[in-house]
Write an enzyme that holds these catalytic residues in place. Structure first.
Site, mmCIF file in Angstrom:
data_model
loop_
_atom_site.group_PDB
_atom_site.id
_atom_site.type_symbol
_atom_site.label_atom_id
_atom_site.label_comp_id
_atom_site.label_asym_id
_atom_site.label_seq_id
_atom_site.Cartn_x
_atom_site.Cartn_y
_atom_site.Cartn_z
ATOM 1 N N CYS A 123 -0.458 -0.375 -6.247
ATOM 2 C CA CYS A 123 0.875 0.138 -6.582
ATOM 3 C C CYS A 123 0.620 1.435 -7.329
ATOM 4 O O CYS A 123 -0.251 1.488 -8.203
ATOM 5 C CB CYS A 123 1.612 -0.861 -7.479
ATOM 6 S SG CYS A 123 3.121 -0.195 -8.238
ATOM 7 N N CYS B 57 4.269 5.377 -2.629
ATOM 8 C CA CYS B 57 4.751 4.081 -3.097
ATOM 9 C C CYS B 57 4.260 3.041 -2.086
ATOM 10 O O CYS B 57 4.613 3.124 -0.900
ATOM 11 C CB CYS B 57 6.280 4.117 -3.140
ATOM 12 S SG CYS B 57 7.049 2.539 -3.524
HETATM 13 N N1 DGL Z 1 5.164 2.583 -7.211
HETATM 14 C C1 DGL Z 1 5.534 1.602 -6.304
HETATM 15 C C2 DGL Z 1 4.434 1.043 -5.465
HETATM 16 O O1 DGL Z 1 3.454 1.734 -5.265
HETATM 17 C C3 DGL Z 1 6.719 0.752 -6.479
HETATM 18 C C4 DGL Z 1 6.891 -0.003 -7.702
HETATM 19 C C5 DGL Z 1 8.270 -0.593 -7.718
HETATM 20 O O2 DGL Z 1 9.213 0.167 -7.681
HETATM 21 O O3 DGL Z 1 8.357 -1.826 -7.757
HETATM 22 O O4 DGL Z 1 4.505 -0.044 -4.970
#
Ligand code: DGL
Length: 256
Positions: A184, A73
Site C-alpha cells: 500500500c 494506489c
Molecule cells: N494508498 C492506497 C493503496 O496503495 C490506498 C489506501 C486506502 O485508501 O485505503 O492501497
C-alpha cells in the site's frame, strides 16, 4: 519527446511515496499529483465505489493533459487497472502491485508477509501473483489496520503508530516471515516505525517505489514520451479536499 506532465493518483497522501521516487529520479518530468483526500481510505470501500472514484480522477488527469498515468494506489490498481487500460488505450498506465517476487526470491526463511488493504489482498492481481510463488514460499497476508489513517493524520512517528504497527507486525515475525512487503503506498511513510518494531531481528522491509519508477521510464521510452533534457519541470497538486489538505500534500511531497 513530450513535456506534458506525468499524472499520479491516490486516495490520499500515500501516493506521494511514489511521487518522491519520480521527483528524485526523473528531474525533467513535470508531475501532477491527484490525492482524493475526502473519500480516503479506499481499502474498505466497495469495488464499484473505488472504480468510480478512480475513473473520475483519471478523467481529470487526462483533461489536464497527462501523457502517462501512475495509479499510485495498490487498492485502486487492484480494482480498476484493467478497466482503465481498456477504456483509455491511448494512455500508458502504471499500476501498483505488492513486490512479492523480490521478497519470495530473496527469502531465507521461506516465509514472507504482505501488508496491504483488504481490497488489495482480495484482488485477482494479488491472488495470481501469490499463486505463482506459492510453491517457493509461504505468503502471509495482513491488513495494516489503522495505518492509512495514521499517515493521513501525519502521526506516523507517534507512540500510537508504534503500537498499531506492532500489533500487526509482531505476529508476522513470530510466524517466521523474514520479508515484509509494503503493498500500500501509504505504508512507506511508516517504514521507520516498522523498522523500529523489527529492531535487531533479521527482517527486511520491501516496497515498490524503485520498481515503479523503472517501469515509468520503460514506458516513457517505448512510447517516445520522455521530456526534453532542457525541460524545466513543474509540480502541481490537486485534491477534492480543502486548501489545508492541499498544503499538506505539497509539504509532505517535499518532505518538510
Ligand atoms: N494508498 C492506497 C493503496 O496503495 C490506498 C489506501 C486506502 O485508501 O485505503 O492501497
Amino acid at each position: 519527446m513530450n513535456n506534458s506532465p506525468i499524472g499520479l493518483f491516490d486516495s490520499g497522501m500515500g501516493g506521494l511515496s511514489i511521487w518522491r521516487e519520480l521527483y528524485t529520479h526523473l528531474p525533467n518530468e513535470s508531475l501532477l499529483f491527484f490525492g482524493d483526500g475526502v473519500r480516503c481510505p479506499y481499502g474498505s470501500k466497495s469495488k464499484e465505489q473505488i472504480l468510480s472514484y478512480t475513473v473520475e480522477a483519471v478523467e481529470r488527469l487526462i483533461a489536464e493533459g497527462c501523457k502517462l498515468i501512475v495509479i499510485a494506489c495498490n487498492t485502486a490498481t487492484a480494482v480498476a487497472i484493467e478497466h482503465l487500460r481498456a477504456t483509455y488505450p491511448h494512455i500508458p498506465f502504471v499500476g501498483l502491485e505488492p513486490a512479492v517476487k523480490p521478497a519470495a526470491l530473496s527469502s531465507k526463511s521461506g516465509c514472507v508477509a504482505v501488508l496491504a488493504t483488504k481490497r488489495s489482498l482480495e484482488g485477482e492481481l494479488f491472488t495470481a501473483t501469490s499463486a505463482r510463488y506459492a510453491d517457493r514460499v509461504n505468503i502471509l497476508k495482513a491488513v495494516g489496520e489503522g495505518f492509512v489513517e495514521l499517515v493521513e493524520q501525519g502521526l506516523e512517528n507517534s507512540p500510537e503508530a508504534e503500537a498499531c504497527v506492532s500489533r500487526v507486525v509482531e505476529p508476522l515475525i513470530a510466524a517466521g516471515a523474514d520479508k515484509i512487503v509494503l503493498g500500500c503506498t501509504h505504508y512507506p511513510f511508516l517504514k521507520d516505525t516498522i523498522e523500529r518494531v523489527i529492531a535487531d531481528r533479521e527482517v527486511e522491509v520491501i516496497d515498490s517505489g524503485e520498481a515503479v519508477c523503472r517501469r515509468v521510464e520503460q514506458l516513457l521510452d517505448s512510447n517516445s514520451l520522455r521530456a526534453e533534457s532542457q525541460n524545466k519541470a513543474s509540480y502541481r497538486f490537486l485534491t477534492l479536499a480543502d486548501e489545508s489538505y492541499l498544503q499538506m500534500l505539497e509539504k509532505r511531497a517535499y518532505g518538510y
